[in-house]
Design a protein around this motif. Sequence first.
Motif, short mmCIF file in Angstrom:
data_model
loop_
_atom_site.label_atom_id
_atom_site.label_comp_id
_atom_site.label_asym_id
_atom_site.label_seq_id
_atom_site.Cartn_x
_atom_site.Cartn_y
_atom_site.Cartn_z
N GLU A 46 0.83 -1.21 0.00
CA GLU A 46 0.00 0.00 0.00
C GLU A 46 0.86 1.26 0.00
O GLU A 46 1.97 1.27 0.55
CB GLU A 46 -0.92 0.02 1.22
N LYS A 104 2.69 2.94 15.68
CA LYS A 104 1.75 1.97 16.22
C LYS A 104 2.15 0.57 15.76
O LYS A 104 2.77 0.42 14.71
CB LYS A 104 0.34 2.27 15.73
N ASP A 140 -4.59 7.64 4.78
CA ASP A 140 -5.35 8.15 5.93
C ASP A 140 -4.79 7.64 7.24
O ASP A 140 -4.81 8.36 8.25
CB ASP A 140 -6.82 7.74 5.79
N SER A 141 -4.28 6.42 7.23
CA SER A 141 -3.81 5.79 8.47
C SER A 141 -2.56 6.45 9.04
O SER A 141 -2.23 6.23 10.21
CB SER A 141 -3.54 4.31 8.23
N VAL A 142 -1.86 7.25 8.24
CA VAL A 142 -0.60 7.85 8.73
C VAL A 142 -0.66 9.38 8.77
O VAL A 142 0.30 10.01 9.22
CB VAL A 142 0.60 7.41 7.88
N GLU A 166 0.46 -1.52 14.25
CA GLU A 166 -0.07 -1.76 12.90
C GLU A 166 0.76 -1.09 11.80
O GLU A 166 0.49 -1.29 10.61
CB GLU A 166 -1.53 -1.31 12.80
N ASP A 167 1.76 -0.30 12.18
CA ASP A 167 2.69 0.25 11.19
C ASP A 167 3.79 -0.75 10.83
O ASP A 167 4.60 -0.49 9.94
CB ASP A 167 3.34 1.53 11.72
#
Length: 123
Positions: free
Chosen positions: A46, A86, A61-63, A88-89
């Motif tokens: 991604e 995080k 968006d997540s970062v 999830e990173d």
Amino acid sequence: QVQLVESGGGLVQAGGSLRLSCAASGTILSTNAMAWYRQAPGIQRELVARITSVGSTNYADSVKGRFTISRDNAKNTVDLQMNSLKPEDTAVYYCNGNFAVNYGWGTHNYDYWGQGTQVTVSS
């Protein structure tokens, strides 16, 4: 040929920071957009962040608000400052660049990828 070499990955605790760097070398006539992607196990690669040749940026968006992409056009480098990391990173982070290159049959734009650098965020 163009080579992209990443550095700066590693292990960090949640809430910590890391800075990734990527240096491009080779017979580059000009550098277009550069970007960072990531791929976690079992998940499609991604886009994390992208920066154009004039400095326009966009982020996943997540970062947003945590990561900052920057580049040095004179040195053909692109960095990714990652804060408030995080779990999830956690992923392998890949540098990507689009470069104008002439291999003898005219100048064309080509995409190149780095080898990837592991980022692991522990909880």
